[in-house]
Design an enzyme around this catalytic site. Structure first.
Site, PDB file in Angstrom:
ATOM      1  N   ARG A  96       0.889  -1.182   0.000  1.00  0.00           N
ATOM      2  CA  ARG A  96       0.000   0.000   0.000  1.00  0.00           C
ATOM      3  C   ARG A  96       0.912   1.212   0.000  1.00  0.00           C
ATOM      4  NH1 ARG A  96      -5.357   1.122   3.581  1.00  0.00           N
ATOM      5  NH2 ARG A  96      -6.109  -0.195   1.870  1.00  0.00           N
ATOM      6  N   HIS A 123      -7.174   0.746  -6.506  1.00  0.00           N
ATOM      7  CA  HIS A 123      -7.436  -0.142  -5.358  1.00  0.00           C
ATOM      8  C   HIS A 123      -8.112  -1.412  -5.896  1.00  0.00           C
ATOM      9  CE1 HIS A 123      -7.726  -1.392  -1.342  1.00  0.00           C
ATOM     10  NE2 HIS A 123      -8.630  -0.572  -0.855  1.00  0.00           N
ATOM     11  N   GLN A 126     -10.203  -3.923  -3.724  1.00  0.00           N
ATOM     12  CA  GLN A 126     -11.503  -3.371  -3.354  1.00  0.00           C
ATOM     13  C   GLN A 126     -12.485  -3.528  -4.515  1.00  0.00           C
ATOM     14  OE1 GLN A 126     -12.364  -1.892  -0.249  1.00  0.00           O
ATOM     15  NE2 GLN A 126     -14.370  -2.244  -1.162  1.00  0.00           N
ATOM     16  N   ASP A 216     -17.225   7.450  -1.661  1.00  0.00           N
ATOM     17  CA  ASP A 216     -16.017   7.223  -0.853  1.00  0.00           C
ATOM     18  C   ASP A 216     -15.723   8.526  -0.120  1.00  0.00           C
ATOM     19  OD1 ASP A 216     -13.656   6.178   0.204  1.00  0.00           O
ATOM     20  OD2 ASP A 216     -12.522   6.287  -1.668  1.00  0.00           O
ATOM     21  N   CYS A 256     -16.406   1.628   0.283  1.00  0.00           N
ATOM     22  CA  CYS A 256     -15.283   0.743   0.625  1.00  0.00           C
ATOM     23  C   CYS A 256     -14.931   0.779   2.108  1.00  0.00           C
ATOM     24  CB  CYS A 256     -14.066   1.119  -0.219  1.00  0.00           C
ATOM     25  SG  CYS A 256     -13.467   2.802   0.085  1.00  0.00           S
ATOM     26  N   ARG A 284     -13.792  -8.580   0.910  1.00  0.00           N
ATOM     27  CA  ARG A 284     -12.357  -8.284   0.753  1.00  0.00           C
ATOM     28  C   ARG A 284     -11.521  -9.549   0.996  1.00  0.00           C
ATOM     29  NH1 ARG A 284     -10.165  -3.335   0.888  1.00  0.00           N
ATOM     30  NH2 ARG A 284      -8.380  -4.622   0.322  1.00  0.00           N
TER      31      ARG A 284
END
Ligand code: CP
Ligand code: NVA
Length: 299
Positions: A96, A123, A126, A216, A256, A284
């Site tokens: 990440r 991402h 996700q 988001d 998310c 996930r």
């Protein structure tokens, strides 16, 4: 050739389908027996770290989570040398990162798969979880569906749009403030995968008739210095009950997480009957498991 997953479009349509099929294997074979998986974090994480660690464990491997302070990507040593080093011990490297280019550089030298655990651009895990969630809610294909995104055209939005296009969504409608939308390159990439992209400045235009509405945070990790300005710019983009009312009957809401109730979404929506955020979070784990099964030969 070593396969990497820097964005969901590193997978073909058939490969994404295979990952999603494998994600459903609740009793997976131990394809990672005797292997480690390094998970590097330059930013905080609840879902990604925990779902990744448990997925590796369920496949018989050993996850090693590493805060960036320990390895110092481009501070203690180059990101390339970190990747070369970790590839000596591990079957895969997840990272990440603040800057997507760091992943690109790590993948260029790594002899084992490099997996994007979120960058400023993408991402993918996700997005795979999101498509899994929609498929399981609707009981199959996403063909003919209209998916809406309201808010920042950020990392999560881009990967979601690509995954939706690969999974057969007909239209990806997005409403963002001026200057915070998808750029031409993104629109072309999504359209090239077969989805119609409709951009506007007006949340109700995107949400109207949508089968799913996503949003988001207004301030992504790494953008904290812009928080005050973003709070102002994004205020009209909150997903609330009135906005959900213009979506298709039975429309679902996804996010998310982490979420900020009262900012990008009202508590009534995220905690209400249309919300799929908890199955989405649960997926996930399946997404990471499916990806690792795909990369490690259970095809
Ligand atoms: N959705 C997501 O990636 O959550 P974390 O930042 O907690 O990993
Ligand atoms: N867009 C958010 C997603 C967090 C999972 C961020 O990058 O902070």
């Amino acid at each position: 050739m070593t396969r990497h997953l820097l964005d969901v479009s590193d997978l073909s349509r058939d490969e994404l389908e295979a990952v999603m099929e494998l994600a459903g294997d609740e009793y997976p074979p131990h394809v990672l027996a005797g292997k480690g998986v390094a998970l590097i974090f330059q930013k905080p994480s609840a879902r990604t770290r925990n779902s990744s660690e448990v997925a590796v464990f369920q496949l018989g491997g050993h996850p090693v989570s590493i805060r960036d302070e320990e390895v110092g990507l481009d501070s203690r040593e180059s990101a390339e040398d970190v990747a070369r080093t970790l590839a000596q011990y591990h079957g895969a490297i997840g990272a990440r990162v603040l800057d997507h280019q760091v992943l690109v550089r790590m993948a260029a030298v790594s002899g084992v798969p490099v997996i994007n655990l979120l960058s400023d651009q993408a991402h993918p895990l996700q997005a795979i979880a999101d498509v899994l969630t929609l498929r399981s809610h609707w009981g199959g294909s996403l063909g003919g569906r209209r998916v809406a995104w309201v808010g920042d055209a950020n990392n999560v939005a881009r990967s979601l749009a690509l995954a939706c296009a690969l999974a057969g969504v007909e239209e990806f409608a997005i409403a963002s403030p001026a200057g915070y939308g998808l750029d031409e390159v993104d629109v072309k990439a999504i359209s090239a995968l077969g989805a119609k992209v409709v951009q506007s400045l007006v949340p109700a235009q995107a949400a109207e008739g949508a089968d799913a509405v996503f949003t988001d945070v207004w301030v992504s990790m790494g953008q904290e210095a812009e928080a005050a300005k973003r709070a102002e710019v994004f205020r009209p983009y909150q997903v609330g009950e009135q906005l959900m009312a213009v979506a298709a009957p039975g429309a679902v809401f996804l996010h998310c997480l982490p979420a900020h109730r009262g900012q990008e979404v009202t508590a009534g929506v995220i905690d209400g009957p249309a919300s799929l955020v908890w199955p989405e979070a649960a997926n996930r784990l399946r997404a990471m498991r499916g990806l690792l099964l795909f990369l490690f030969g259970h095809r």
